[in-house]
Design a protein around this motif. Structure first.
Motif, short mmCIF file in Angstrom:
data_model
loop_
_atom_site.label_atom_id
_atom_site.label_comp_id
_atom_site.label_asym_id
_atom_site.label_seq_id
_atom_site.Cartn_x
_atom_site.Cartn_y
_atom_site.Cartn_z
N THR A 96 0.85 -1.18 0.00
CA THR A 96 0.00 0.00 0.00
C THR A 96 0.88 1.23 0.00
O THR A 96 2.09 1.13 -0.07
CB THR A 96 -0.90 0.00 1.25
OG1 THR A 96 -0.04 0.04 2.39
CG2 THR A 96 -1.78 -1.23 1.31
N ASP A 144 -0.72 -5.58 7.49
CA ASP A 144 -2.00 -4.94 7.15
C ASP A 144 -3.15 -5.62 7.88
O ASP A 144 -4.08 -4.96 8.34
CB ASP A 144 -2.24 -4.97 5.64
CG ASP A 144 -1.37 -3.98 4.90
OD1 ASP A 144 -0.74 -3.13 5.57
OD2 ASP A 144 -1.32 -4.06 3.67
N VAL A 150 -0.48 3.22 9.80
CA VAL A 150 -0.51 3.70 8.42
C VAL A 150 -0.12 5.17 8.46
O VAL A 150 -0.71 5.94 9.21
CB VAL A 150 -1.92 3.54 7.80
CG1 VAL A 150 -1.97 4.14 6.42
CG2 VAL A 150 -2.30 2.08 7.77
N ARG A 156 -4.99 1.94 3.36
CA ARG A 156 -4.68 0.53 3.21
C ARG A 156 -5.29 -0.05 1.94
O ARG A 156 -4.88 -1.09 1.49
CB ARG A 156 -5.24 -0.26 4.40
CG ARG A 156 -4.53 0.00 5.66
CD ARG A 156 -4.98 -1.04 6.68
NE ARG A 156 -4.62 -0.64 8.01
CZ ARG A 156 -3.41 -0.72 8.51
NH1 ARG A 156 -2.44 -1.16 7.76
NH2 ARG A 156 -3.16 -0.34 9.74
#
Length: 164
Positions: A96, A144, A150, A156
């Protein structure tokens, strides 16, 4: 890919451009063109590397790499895994934005037990990717799923590319 063909073509184009000049200027252009061989090859390799990176981002989770063989370039293509191929583990997610494809690669020493190493190699082979690519994908997918941090402004769910 034989880079010499392109280097020769550039030298030829320079000679044509200099053909309307004086003899002294033509001789100088020929000397400059001969000296540009290494620089031209380097610029061509940089362009091919950037193109391979762009293709890799579009081909994710497959990849394209440029390797230097002597004075020429070769392409190594790792296709994405076949969707209908049976896999023992769920396919790891592509990176990501938390792992940008254009960021620098980092090295770590990973020393798994021999039995685990064999399982990793088998899983990578089944997925049709290198061990390194498989480890990066699997680690990313595991983090994840765990809900790891993040970075601000990223998501994500948005895939931006892959460099294997």
């Amino acid at each position: 890919m034989e880079l010499g063909v392109f280097v020769d073509r550039l030298q030829s184009e320079l000679a044509v451009t200099a053909s309307s000049a004086t003899d002294e200027m033509r001789a100088a252009a020929e000397r400059v063109a001969a000296g540009l061989d290494a620089a031209t090859r380097l610029v061509l390799l940089e362009a091919l590397s950037e193109a391979a990176d762009a293709i890799t981002r579009e081909l994710a989770p497959g990849s394209v790499h440029v390797r230097l063989r002597g004075r020429d370039a070769d392409f190594v293509v790792t296709p994405p895994p076949v969707p209908h191929a049976p896999q023992q583990d769920p396919a790891p997610a592509a990176p990501t934005e938390a792992e940008p494809a254009d960021g620098p690669a980092a090295r770590i020493n990973f020393r798994p037990p021999e039995a685990l190493k064999a399982r990793i190699e088998e899983a990578a082979a089944q997925a049709g990717v290198s061990v390194n690519s498989w480890l990066v994908r699997t680690t990313t997918a595991a983090l994840d799923r765990r809900g790891g941090p993040v970075p601000e402004g990223s998501s994500r769910n948005r895939v931006v590319g892959w460099a294997g």
